[in-house]
Design an enzyme around this catalytic site. Structure first.
Site, PDB file in Angstrom:
ATOM      1  N   GLU A   1      36.914  27.212  39.176  1.00 45.54           N
ATOM      2  CA  GLU A   1      38.216  27.187  38.532  1.00 45.54           C
ATOM      3  C   GLU A   1      39.302  27.579  39.525  1.00 45.54           C
ATOM      4  O   GLU A   1      39.075  28.379  40.430  1.00 45.54           O
ATOM      5  CB  GLU A   1      38.235  28.160  37.341  1.00 45.54           C
TER       6      GLU A   1
ATOM      7  N   CYS B   1      46.213  29.862  42.654  1.00 35.52           N
ATOM      8  CA  CYS B   1      45.126  30.815  42.877  1.00 35.52           C
ATOM      9  C   CYS B   1      43.841  30.013  43.046  1.00 35.52           C
ATOM     10  O   CYS B   1      43.459  29.259  42.154  1.00 35.52           O
ATOM     11  CB  CYS B   1      45.027  31.753  41.672  1.00 35.52           C
TER      12      CYS B   1
ATOM     13  N   CYS C   1      29.920  34.642  42.198  1.00 41.49           N
ATOM     14  CA  CYS C   1      30.230  35.800  43.042  1.00 41.49           C
ATOM     15  C   CYS C   1      29.062  36.779  43.006  1.00 41.49           C
ATOM     16  O   CYS C   1      28.447  36.988  41.965  1.00 41.49           O
ATOM     17  CB  CYS C   1      31.495  36.488  42.539  1.00 41.49           C
TER      18      CYS C   1
ATOM     19  N   CYS D   1      31.057  43.270  40.107  1.00 42.47           N
ATOM     20  CA  CYS D   1      32.026  44.212  39.524  1.00 42.47           C
ATOM     21  C   CYS D   1      31.917  44.211  37.998  1.00 42.47           C
ATOM     22  O   CYS D   1      31.790  43.156  37.370  1.00 42.47           O
ATOM     23  CB  CYS D   1      33.449  43.866  39.957  1.00 42.47           C
TER      24      CYS D   1
ATOM     25  N   CYS E   1      34.532  42.015  35.683  1.00 37.88           N
ATOM     26  CA  CYS E   1      34.962  40.674  36.093  1.00 37.88           C
ATOM     27  C   CYS E   1      34.017  39.588  35.577  1.00 37.88           C
ATOM     28  O   CYS E   1      32.794  39.734  35.647  1.00 37.88           O
ATOM     29  CB  CYS E   1      35.035  40.611  37.615  1.00 37.88           C
TER      30      CYS E   1
ATOM     31  N   GLY F   1      34.914  34.652  43.555  1.00 41.89           N
ATOM     32  CA  GLY F   1      34.285  34.847  44.860  1.00 41.89           C
ATOM     33  C   GLY F   1      34.931  35.937  45.686  1.00 41.89           C
ATOM     34  O   GLY F   1      36.023  36.410  45.385  1.00 41.89           O
ATOM     35  N   GLU F   2      34.204  36.341  46.731  1.00 38.93           N
ATOM     36  CA  GLU F   2      34.711  37.353  47.658  1.00 38.93           C
ATOM     37  C   GLU F   2      35.022  36.644  48.989  1.00 38.93           C
ATOM     38  O   GLU F   2      34.102  36.321  49.753  1.00 38.93           O
ATOM     39  CB  GLU F   2      33.653  38.452  47.841  1.00 38.93           C
TER      40      GLU F   2
ATOM     41  N   LEU G   1      41.094  48.068  44.524  1.00 38.49           N
ATOM     42  CA  LEU G   1      40.644  49.468  44.567  1.00 38.49           C
ATOM     43  C   LEU G   1      40.068  49.906  43.223  1.00 38.49           C
ATOM     44  O   LEU G   1      38.918  50.272  43.113  1.00 38.49           O
ATOM     45  CB  LEU G   1      41.832  50.354  44.963  1.00 38.49           C
ATOM     46  N   HIS G   2      40.909  49.923  42.210  1.00 36.95           N
ATOM     47  CA  HIS G   2      40.500  50.076  40.804  1.00 36.95           C
ATOM     48  C   HIS G   2      39.996  51.447  40.375  1.00 36.95           C
ATOM     49  O   HIS G   2      39.728  51.657  39.194  1.00 36.95           O
ATOM     50  CB  HIS G   2      39.464  49.020  40.399  1.00 36.95           C
TER      51      HIS G   2
ATOM     52  N   ASN H   1      42.395  42.524  31.841  1.00 35.26           N
ATOM     53  CA  ASN H   1      42.335  41.332  30.993  1.00 35.26           C
ATOM     54  C   ASN H   1      40.974  41.285  30.323  1.00 35.26           C
ATOM     55  O   ASN H   1      39.954  41.598  30.940  1.00 35.26           O
ATOM     56  CB  ASN H   1      42.542  40.078  31.837  1.00 35.26           C
TER      57      ASN H   1
ATOM     58  N   CYS I   1      43.547  37.153  35.922  1.00 30.72           N
ATOM     59  CA  CYS I   1      42.671  37.821  36.890  1.00 30.72           C
ATOM     60  C   CYS I   1      41.382  38.259  36.226  1.00 30.72           C
ATOM     61  O   CYS I   1      41.398  38.882  35.169  1.00 30.72           O
ATOM     62  CB  CYS I   1      43.332  39.064  37.451  1.00 30.72           C
TER      63      CYS I   1
HETATM   64  N1  SAH Z   1      36.688  39.376  45.312  1.00 27.41           N
HETATM   65  C1  SAH Z   1      38.083  39.514  45.626  1.00 27.41           C
HETATM   66  C2  SAH Z   1      38.861  38.320  45.120  1.00 27.41           C
HETATM   67  C3  SAH Z   1      38.939  38.211  43.611  1.00 27.41           C
HETATM   68  S1  SAH Z   1      40.532  38.685  43.219  1.00 27.41           S
HETATM   69  C4  SAH Z   1      38.600  40.837  45.117  1.00 27.41           C
HETATM   70  O1  SAH Z   1      37.821  41.582  44.512  1.00 27.41           O
HETATM   71  O2  SAH Z   1      39.744  41.189  45.383  1.00 27.41           O
HETATM   72  C5  SAH Z   1      40.516  38.936  41.571  1.00 27.41           C
HETATM   73  C6  SAH Z   1      41.388  40.119  41.207  1.00 27.41           C
HETATM   74  O3  SAH Z   1      41.313  40.267  39.792  1.00 27.41           O
HETATM   75  C7  SAH Z   1      40.840  41.390  41.804  1.00 27.41           C
HETATM   76  O4  SAH Z   1      41.800  42.348  42.075  1.00 27.41           O
HETATM   77  C8  SAH Z   1      39.934  41.808  40.674  1.00 27.41           C
HETATM   78  O5  SAH Z   1      39.538  43.089  40.817  1.00 27.41           O
HETATM   79  C9  SAH Z   1      40.821  41.525  39.496  1.00 27.41           C
HETATM   80  N2  SAH Z   1      40.094  41.490  38.217  1.00 27.41           N
HETATM   81  C10 SAH Z   1      38.799  41.263  38.008  1.00 27.41           C
HETATM   82  N3  SAH Z   1      38.482  41.347  36.711  1.00 27.41           N
HETATM   83  C11 SAH Z   1      39.622  41.652  36.065  1.00 27.41           C
HETATM   84  C12 SAH Z   1      39.955  41.859  34.690  1.00 27.41           C
HETATM   85  N4  SAH Z   1      39.047  41.784  33.728  1.00 27.41           N
HETATM   86  N5  SAH Z   1      41.247  42.126  34.402  1.00 27.41           N
HETATM   87  C13 SAH Z   1      42.185  42.200  35.378  1.00 27.41           C
HETATM   88  N6  SAH Z   1      41.924  41.998  36.665  1.00 27.41           N
HETATM   89  C14 SAH Z   1      40.661  41.735  37.017  1.00 27.41           C
END
Ligand code: SAH
Length: 342
Positions: free
Chosen positions: A89, A102, A109, A113, A116, A159-160, A215-216, A290, A333
């Site tokens: 996507e 995007c 992936c 996480c 995600c 993906g990363e 970071l999160h 989200n 995201c």
């Molecule tokens: N793997 C890379 C690229 C993916 S970016 C990374 O981790 O940065 C996707 C972004 O959306 C990242 O910041 C990820 O942490 C965030 N993301 C993932 N799940 C999410 C969710 N449920 N709600 C909001 N953001 C989310």
């Protein structure tokens, strides 16, 4: 099987044409048709001789991404594309300052996480540089029909990207090159969960792209629970790598921080985050989580979001709350996957 030329670099196209006994400059003509004019049939390339067009179509094909499904909301369009059998996507966001796309860097992936959707079925495979390019060009071809174009790109889909380093760099170079869209590096953003050695490799290339680091969580204990990669590259190492990146490139690093209600959104955690990032050339992008149906996390309250960003601000750390795009079509995201998530 004819070989697909779509997504090859200009240098590779030159090599292919020279192998057919053609002059190098023919490759530039081919690239312009494919990448700048959205023409996918040799027949229509009328500055090439009929004879050459016939020879090309005997040996090669031009196969852009194939659309499987598209979903629209007023400001966002989500595309599910087939790229040589891999499904990914990508998303078009229409901002007042331009069209941002995007893209995905891998099909699926491996990072695992907890919040995600992209990682639910694991990693299928890396995408090639050409397959990343194809996502952008699919959308750019559509925009051309409205006399518009892609203005900026974020590699923040499935993906990363830093786990697919060489293809990522190949893509960045291609999208910057004049034979495709010629986008300035400043309009490109790469987001990573924090693969430290590859942040350093990226810094060494000194491209003026924007680096975002996911970071999160403000402590290793919580971050390891949410992001398994933290057991390999802990918070301190990740932030130190971000610091080296900023120093080397002079570019401010963005730290992404998903706010999850009751889990990482307290003012105490905001203070911990501010401590971690003090002295960094950085800002924080706060992302209210989200929803992902398979995951049970709470949205933060409006008050928690406000308090969190005020604590950061008071400690001199600039922050923005990410404008939500596309959640109504599961295009926001963390909601992207390799199937129709509708
Ligand atoms: N793997 C890379 C690229 C993916 S970016 C990374 O981790 O940065 C996707 C972004 O959306 C990242 O910041 C990820 O942490 C965030 N993301 C993932 N799940 C999410 C969710 N449920 N709600 C909001 N953001 C989310």
């Amino acid at each position: 099987m004819p070989k697909n030329l779509y997504g090859l670099t200009l240098e590779r196209l030159q090599f292919e044409l020279q192998a057919l006994g053609q002059k190098k400059f023919r490759a530039g003509q081919l690239a312009a048709w494919m990448y700048q004019r959205g023409v996918h049939s040799f027949d229509a390339m009328d500055d090439l001789s009929k004879e050459l067009r016939r020879r090309l179509s005997n040996v090669y094909s031009v196969e852009p991404a194939r659309l499987i499904a598209r979903l629209n909301s007023p400001s966002t369009t989500k595309y599910l594309l087939d790229l040589n059998g891999a499904r990914v996507e990508c998303v078009l966001m229409r901002h007042d300052y331009g069209n941002s796309v995007c893209i995905s860097s891998q099909a699926g992936c491996a990072m695992g996480c907890a919040f995600c959707a992209s990682t639910l079925n694991g990693l299928e495979r890396n995408l090639t540089a050409g397959e990343m390019l194809s996502q952008v060009l699919y959308i750019n071809d559509e925009l051309r029909a409205e006399s518009s174009k892609v203005d900026s790109i974020v590699v923040m889909g499935t993906g990363e990207p830093l786990q697919n380093f060489d293809n990522l760099i190949g893509f960045l170079e291609m999208i910057h090159a004049p034979y495709t869209l010629g986008l300035s590096y400043r309009r490109l953003t790469v987001s990573t969960c924090g693969i430290v050695p590859n942040i350093d490799r990226l810094a060494a290339l000194d491209l003026p792209i924007t680096l975002s680091i996911s970071l999160h969580a403000p402590t290793d204990e919580l971050r390891s629970r949410l992001m398994p990669i933290n057991r390999t590259f802990g918070l301190e190492a990740v932030v130190a790598a971000g610091g080296r990146y900023a120093q080397r490139t002079g570019r401010r690093v963005t730290y992404e921080y998903i706010l999850i209600g009751g889990l990482n959104d307290s003012t105490e955690q905001a203070r911990q985050l501010a401590n971690l990032l003090k002295d960094q050339l950085a800002n924080v992008n706060l992302i209210p989580i989200n929803p992902v149906v398979e995951r049970k996390f709470n949205r933060p309250t409006a008050r928690a979001i406000k308090n969190f960003s005020e604590v950061l601000e008071a400690r001199g750390i600039g922050s923005t709350v990410r404008k939500e795009f596309g959640a109504e079509i599961n295009a926001a995201c963390g909601q992207l996957r390799n199937q129709q998530s509708i």
